[in-house]
Design a protein around this motif. Structure first.
Motif, mmCIF file in Angstrom:
data_model
loop_
_atom_site.group_PDB
_atom_site.id
_atom_site.type_symbol
_atom_site.label_atom_id
_atom_site.label_comp_id
_atom_site.label_asym_id
_atom_site.label_seq_id
_atom_site.Cartn_x
_atom_site.Cartn_y
_atom_site.Cartn_z
ATOM 1 N N LEU A 392 6.156 2.085 -4.038
ATOM 2 C CA LEU A 392 5.023 3.369 -4.264
ATOM 3 C C LEU A 392 6.213 4.304 -4.808
ATOM 4 O O LEU A 392 5.872 5.111 -5.719
ATOM 5 C CB LEU A 392 4.343 3.516 -3.074
ATOM 6 N N ALA A 393 7.219 4.345 -4.090
ATOM 7 C CA ALA A 393 8.355 5.411 -4.529
ATOM 8 C C ALA A 393 8.659 5.166 -5.942
ATOM 9 O O ALA A 393 8.840 6.155 -6.736
ATOM 10 C CB ALA A 393 9.504 5.392 -3.304
ATOM 11 N N ASP A 394 8.899 3.855 -5.948
ATOM 12 C CA ASP A 394 9.449 3.692 -7.352
ATOM 13 C C ASP A 394 8.435 3.867 -8.492
ATOM 14 O O ASP A 394 8.579 4.370 -9.650
ATOM 15 C CB ASP A 394 9.747 1.925 -7.629
ATOM 16 N N GLU A 395 7.145 3.738 -8.238
ATOM 17 C CA GLU A 395 6.025 4.080 -9.082
ATOM 18 C C GLU A 395 5.996 5.511 -9.228
ATOM 19 O O GLU A 395 5.560 5.985 -10.599
ATOM 20 C CB GLU A 395 4.714 3.389 -8.519
ATOM 21 N N LEU A 396 6.019 6.170 -8.327
ATOM 22 C CA LEU A 396 5.849 7.694 -8.543
ATOM 23 C C LEU A 396 7.250 8.175 -9.212
ATOM 24 O O LEU A 396 7.130 9.035 -10.319
ATOM 25 C CB LEU A 396 5.737 8.452 -7.171
ATOM 26 N N LYS A 397 8.441 7.834 -8.950
ATOM 27 C CA LYS A 397 9.403 8.256 -9.670
ATOM 28 C C LYS A 397 9.294 7.772 -11.194
ATOM 29 O O LYS A 397 9.733 8.558 -12.194
ATOM 30 C CB LYS A 397 10.742 7.550 -9.262
ATOM 31 N N GLU A 398 8.910 6.491 -11.564
ATOM 32 C CA GLU A 398 8.770 6.211 -12.952
ATOM 33 C C GLU A 398 7.795 6.897 -13.644
ATOM 34 O O GLU A 398 8.004 7.528 -14.636
ATOM 35 C CB GLU A 398 8.025 4.457 -12.829
ATOM 36 N N ALA A 399 6.712 7.332 -12.940
ATOM 37 C CA ALA A 399 5.512 8.233 -13.487
ATOM 38 C C ALA A 399 6.230 9.648 -13.799
ATOM 39 O O ALA A 399 5.853 10.177 -15.060
ATOM 40 C CB ALA A 399 4.568 8.214 -12.569
ATOM 41 N N GLY A 400 6.910 10.159 -13.134
ATOM 42 C CA GLY A 400 7.604 11.334 -13.311
ATOM 43 C C GLY A 400 8.501 11.587 -14.259
ATOM 44 O O GLY A 400 8.524 12.329 -15.068
ATOM 45 N N LEU A 401 9.249 10.419 -14.400
ATOM 46 C CA LEU A 401 9.914 10.236 -15.757
ATOM 47 C C LEU A 401 9.355 10.276 -17.040
ATOM 48 O O LEU A 401 9.891 10.914 -17.928
ATOM 49 C CB LEU A 401 11.092 8.974 -15.505
ATOM 50 N N GLN A 402 8.181 9.511 -16.930
ATOM 51 C CA GLN A 402 7.495 9.409 -18.259
ATOM 52 C C GLN A 402 6.966 10.845 -18.813
ATOM 53 O O GLN A 402 6.688 11.075 -19.940
ATOM 54 C CB GLN A 402 6.328 8.424 -17.987
ATOM 55 N N VAL A 403 6.666 11.735 -17.685
ATOM 56 C CA VAL A 403 5.974 13.091 -18.167
ATOM 57 C C VAL A 403 7.177 14.383 -17.920
ATOM 58 O O VAL A 403 6.554 15.287 -17.897
ATOM 59 C CB VAL A 403 4.775 13.306 -17.782
ATOM 60 N N HIS A 404 8.406 13.832 -17.533
ATOM 61 C CA HIS A 404 9.258 14.827 -17.409
ATOM 62 C C HIS A 404 8.961 15.734 -16.125
ATOM 63 O O HIS A 404 8.846 16.963 -16.188
ATOM 64 C CB HIS A 404 9.722 15.803 -18.531
#
Ligand code: BES
Ligand code: MN
Ligand code: ZN
Length: 488
Positions: A392-404
């Motif tokens: 879940l942490a990884d998914e949130l980190k990835e989502a954050g990177l996608q939209v800066h």
């Protein structure tokens, strides 16, 4: 302001101001070549004189004979282009234009040649940065007519392939505006009743939405002792707002969002110092995040079921206020010794997390301006995520990177839990100086046993400073996460 996608060729574009981009040392610029000979000559002269070299963040204006402004935005070297730099360049140019009297901007910056950033992500970043830069808070200003915001439309040039990315960003932008509106409005207006009314309007507008607002009497009957303790010193009674969106299949377990909605945090009897206390109007930015996320999910028609919980409470000192030393029984039945009434966020969140679990969600995400320590740890660049589910942490980190709109993980190791031990209750509400953000997360974790859950501390990211106000973060990250979930 209207955000639109355009597929028109640049030389038929009617906007008052047109943005194109240019790299440092770029030899040929396809966009410039499509413009008139006059602009081409002016641009060549600027490059020759080296008073524009395409450095990142640099921009220069040219004027068409019909008065149209052509703005060339520098992006530096393509191999060094980052999402941060792209976002900042678009933001700066758009904000500058938004302060003039232009009514329309068309953004024709390159999407196909953005280094490591793919075209879809580029379209998203450009759209988000444009919308962010255009926003102006006017709710409590008595503007004279001449000072009215002129900008009415921003068009982003995208191909068919990037259109969905643009639409997603547009949905996020709608949510971000809601979040900034709620965050920036003053605490004498944006109180618990206002948040409940605002959420009701959202639910009434959309057919797949429902709302339920619990008042303090209902919560008292239910036994939400921790939430009510925080609110008992205020004349503005607490509300629990529950927004429901049915976009998924009937039997799909909902995603649950919980947002800290302290509409003003004085600290209570453990009163905060006076300097910058006004900024504690932003202590409902967790609530603003989840309401903004809800708005975006509904606008985008995401095929998910969503439940958004907002405990809206004001933390005031008063003859009726809760005090340090009080032992409170939470909705879960667990007892809490209050050692500091300024650690109120976790008190309202623990009861809300317990309540949310009654709806059997697949996952709970909570967002809160929970600790000053989070700003010490991560500054204003990243929100902190804490969870016992590493994916879940990884998914949130990835989502954050996608939209800066980035997040960074802090550990929730069991060793930190003992900082919450006390002789007088099941736990105390503060963990002392070391790892203040983590011990706040540990406190919440005691109310989410067996539930897939992540806590996001947004103390450093939800607002910038007094002048720029609420940022709308991390709505974009949240919505990107929901989009990614819905596509699984
Ligand atoms: N809302 C504050 C946290 C905060 C402070 C966010 C400043 C952003 C800027 C929260 O309710 C609070 O007061 N937390 C205390 C916790 C402490 C008493 C354990 C803090 O951070 O000092
Ligand atoms: Mn506080
Ligand atoms: Zn607070």
């Amino acid at each position: 302001m209207k955000l639109k996608a355009t597929q028109k060729n640049i030389n038929t574009c009617q906007a008052d101001q047109v943005f194109i981009s240019h790299y440092k040392d770029q030899e040929k610029n396809d966009m410039v070549e499509q413009l008139g000979a006059d602009i081409q000559a002016q641009f060549a002269a600027r490059l020759k004189n080296q008073d524009f070299i395409g450095k990142s963040g640099e921009f220069v204006d040219f004027y068409n004979t019909d008065g149209q402004i052509i703005t060339v935005i520098g992006l530096g070297s393509p191999d060094k282009l980052t999402a941060t730099a792209l976002y900042a360049a678009v933001h700066k140019a758009t904000q500058t234009a938004a302060k003039t009297r232009v009514q329309s901007i068309a953004n024709y910056m390159t999407l196909n040649d953005l280094g490591d950033i793919d075209a879809a992500q580029g379209a998203k970043l450009i759209t988000l940065a444009s919308a962010h830069a255009e926003y102006r808070y006017e709710d409590t200003k008595s503007y004279k007519k001449d000072n009215k915001h002129s900008l009415k439309t921003i068009e982003i040039a995208v191909s068919d392939k990037q259109q969905p990315a643009f639409e997603q960003a547009k949905g996020m932008a709608a949510g971000i505006v809601s979040a900034r509106h709620l965050g920036n409005n003053p605490p004498n207006i944006c109180n618990p009743a206002y948040i409940a009314k605002y959420a009701t309007k959202i639910a009434d507008k959309h057919k797949d939405c429902e709302i339920n607002v619990l008042n303090h009497k209902q919560m008292k009957k239910m036994g939400m002792g921790a939430l009510l303790a925080v609110g008992q010193g205020s004349a503005n009674k607490p509300k629990m707002v529950v927004l429901k969106y049915n976009g998924g299949k009937k039997d799909d377990a909902p995603v649950a969002l919980v947002g800290k909605g302290i509409t003003f945090d004085t600290g209570g009897i453990s009163l905060k110092p006076g300097a910058n206390m006004d900024e504690m109007k932003y202590d409902m930015c967790g609530a603003a995040t989840v309401i903004g996320g809800f708005v975006a999910a509904v606008e985008l028609g995401l095929p998910i079921n969503l439940l958004t919980f907002v405990p809206a409470v004001e933390n005031m000192p008063d003859g009726k206020a809760y005090r340090p030393g009080d032992v409170i029984t939470s909705y879960s039945g667990k007892t809490i010794e209050v050692l500091n009434t300024d650690a109120e966020g976790r008190m309202i969140l623990c009861d809300t997390l317990t309540y949310a679990q009654e709806f059997k969600p697949s996952v709970i995400l909570d967002f809160a301006t929970l600790t000053g320590a989070c700003i010490v740890a991560l500054g204003h660049q990243a929100s902190a995520v804490m969870t016992k589910t590493p994916e879940l942490a990884d998914e949130l980190k990835e989502a954050g990177l996608q939209v800066h709109d980035r997040v960074w993980e802090l550990p929730l190791w069991d060793e930190y839990q003992k900082q919450l031990d006390t002789s007088f209750a099941d736990m105390q509400n503060i963990g002392g100086f070391p790892a203040g953000t983590i011990t706040a997360g540990c406190f919440l974790s005691r109310f989410t046993d067996g539930q897939k859950w992540a806590h996001v501390d947004i103390a450093g990211t939800a607002w910038n400073n007094k002048k720029d106000g609420a940022t709308g973060r991390p709505v974009a990250m949240l919505v990107q996460y929901l989009i990614n979930e819905s596509q699984k």
